[in-house]
Design a protein around this motif. Structure first.
Motif, mmCIF file in Angstrom:
data_model
loop_
_atom_site.group_PDB
_atom_site.id
_atom_site.type_symbol
_atom_site.label_atom_id
_atom_site.label_comp_id
_atom_site.label_asym_id
_atom_site.label_seq_id
_atom_site.Cartn_x
_atom_site.Cartn_y
_atom_site.Cartn_z
ATOM 1 N N LEU A 156 0.834 -1.198 0.000
ATOM 2 C CA LEU A 156 0.000 0.000 0.000
ATOM 3 C C LEU A 156 0.869 1.249 0.000
ATOM 4 O O LEU A 156 2.044 1.198 0.357
ATOM 5 C CB LEU A 156 -0.900 0.016 1.244
ATOM 6 N N SER A 157 0.265 2.350 -0.364
ATOM 7 C CA SER A 157 0.942 3.634 -0.298
ATOM 8 C C SER A 157 1.404 3.877 1.143
ATOM 9 O O SER A 157 0.636 3.661 2.079
ATOM 10 C CB SER A 157 -0.039 4.718 -0.757
ATOM 11 N N GLY A 158 2.659 4.259 1.310
ATOM 12 C CA GLY A 158 3.213 4.493 2.649
ATOM 13 C C GLY A 158 3.836 3.251 3.268
ATOM 14 O O GLY A 158 4.379 3.303 4.373
ATOM 15 N N ALA A 159 3.782 2.124 2.565
ATOM 16 C CA ALA A 159 4.313 0.865 3.121
ATOM 17 C C ALA A 159 5.834 0.860 3.215
ATOM 18 O O ALA A 159 6.407 0.075 3.977
ATOM 19 C CB ALA A 159 3.841 -0.323 2.283
ATOM 20 N N GLY A 160 6.488 1.714 2.417
ATOM 21 C CA GLY A 160 7.956 1.760 2.471
ATOM 22 C C GLY A 160 8.633 1.281 1.197
ATOM 23 O O GLY A 160 9.843 1.043 1.192
ATOM 24 N N LYS A 161 7.875 1.190 0.095
ATOM 25 C CA LYS A 161 8.449 0.694 -1.165
ATOM 26 C C LYS A 161 9.578 1.607 -1.660
ATOM 27 O O LYS A 161 10.669 1.133 -1.999
ATOM 28 C CB LYS A 161 7.356 0.587 -2.254
HETATM 29 N N1 ADP Z 1 12.923 11.162 4.096
HETATM 30 C C1 ADP Z 1 11.951 10.782 4.944
HETATM 31 N N2 ADP Z 1 11.893 11.268 6.207
HETATM 32 C C2 ADP Z 1 10.937 10.866 7.066
HETATM 33 N N3 ADP Z 1 9.949 9.977 6.762
HETATM 34 C C3 ADP Z 1 9.957 9.473 5.517
HETATM 35 C C4 ADP Z 1 10.945 9.844 4.547
HETATM 36 N N4 ADP Z 1 10.690 9.153 3.397
HETATM 37 C C5 ADP Z 1 9.597 8.402 3.657
HETATM 38 N N5 ADP Z 1 9.161 8.591 4.907
HETATM 39 C C6 ADP Z 1 7.999 7.911 5.527
HETATM 40 O O1 ADP Z 1 8.221 6.522 5.407
HETATM 41 C C7 ADP Z 1 7.003 5.839 5.142
HETATM 42 C C8 ADP Z 1 7.167 5.011 3.880
HETATM 43 O O2 ADP Z 1 7.306 5.907 2.773
HETATM 44 P P1 ADP Z 1 7.679 5.395 1.325
HETATM 45 O O3 ADP Z 1 8.922 4.608 1.386
HETATM 46 O O4 ADP Z 1 7.662 6.572 0.438
HETATM 47 O O5 ADP Z 1 6.436 4.409 1.026
HETATM 48 P P2 ADP Z 1 5.748 3.992 -0.368
HETATM 49 O O6 ADP Z 1 6.732 4.241 -1.464
HETATM 50 O O7 ADP Z 1 5.410 2.541 -0.181
HETATM 51 O O8 ADP Z 1 4.504 4.817 -0.508
HETATM 52 C C9 ADP Z 1 5.924 6.908 5.048
HETATM 53 O O9 ADP Z 1 5.257 6.960 6.284
HETATM 54 C C10 ADP Z 1 6.701 8.165 4.790
HETATM 55 O O10 ADP Z 1 6.035 9.272 5.308
#
Ligand code: ADP
Ligand code: MG
Length: 227
Positions: free
Chosen positions: A39-44
């Motif tokens: 899901l969106s926000g999963a950490g991909k």
């Molecule tokens: N540089 C960052 N600093 C702080 N939190 C981050 C950063 N990058 C991503 N996040 C957080 O990490 C989580 C996963 O983000 P992300 O890897 O972008 O997931 P996805 O690509 O699956 O949507 C989210 O809650 C996002 O807000």
């Protein structure tokens, strides 16, 4: 070379926040085709950045092309990164360069002969259906066309590993299908492919292996087709 990517017990947190990834292990074999769903926000995106060495994990070991990245110096990191083609979700094309020069950029950085650039770049762009667009600026293209330019730039040096972050997120179903077919053709030429998508149903249509991220944990959700 058999192992392209090997992640062992990767943990990641940003600052004092909770873990985004915990105890993630992953193996990508040479010549494999993989989806990464979640899901969106999963950490991909975070996981992809760790693989292409744009983020350092908080814990665990990243091995790229049989080289332990945590022990490697900056030059080695640069050399490892050069073997990876990346399609960013927001494309990151250079606005003041033509389509042709955007795609030529990785070749120029690698000091490829101009003769080779003159031959290969237009051929690749016509393969991507962009033959009439060589001298245009990216801003004058549609989103789907810009995306194909970004893909062409990522594959022009025939990377050992191609990483694409949500390449099918903002395109129609048949274009998304077409893009996967393009990635499959690249894969047949020997490039290992990893595609992140939030759309599990989309990824499940294909007989490829799929890793799934949920609550910071990674599982191999599908073994793919048995050859
Ligand atoms: N540089 C960052 N600093 C702080 N939190 C981050 C950063 N990058 C991503 N996040 C957080 O990490 C989580 C996963 O983000 P992300 O890897 O972008 O997931 P996805 O690509 O699956 O949507 C989210 O809650 C996002 O807000
Ligand atoms: Mg993302």
């Amino acid at each position: 070379m058999t192992g392209v990517v090997r992640l062992q017990n990767i943990g990641k947190r940003y600052g004092p926040d909770a873990d985004i990834l915990h105890d993630v292990s992953m193996e990508l074999d040479a010549g494999g085709f993989y989806f990464l769903s979640g899901l969106s926000g999963a950490g991909k995106t975070t996981l992809l950045k760790i693989i292409y060495l744009a983020e350092t994990p908080s814990r665990g070991i990243v091995t790229l092309f049989d080289t332990d990245a945590s022990l490697a110096d900056r030059e080695t990191h640069t050399a490892l990164r050069r073997r990876i083609g990346i399609v960013f979700q927001d494309f990151r094309l250079v606005d003041h360069l033509s389509v042709r020069d955007n795609v030529a950029l990785p070749l120029r950085i690698a000091r490829a002969p101009e003769r080779e650039i003159r031959e290969n770049v237009p051929e690749l762009l016509s393969w991507m259906g962009l033959e009439g667009k060589l001298d245009l600026r990216p801003a004058t293209l549609s989103g789907g066309e810009q995306q194909r330019v970004a893909i062409a730039r990522a594959i022009v040096r025939r990377p050992d590993l191609l990483i694409a972050d949500e390449p099918t997120a903002n395109v129609d179903g048949d274009i998304a299908m077409l893009l996967v077919r393009v990635f499959e053709r690249i894969n047949k030429l020997g490039t290992t492919v990893l595609i992140a998508t939030h759309d599990v149903a989309f990824a499940r249509q294909f007989a490829h292996r799929r890793y799934h991220l949920d609550q910071g944990a990674l599982t191999l959700a599908s073994e793919g087709a048995t050859a």
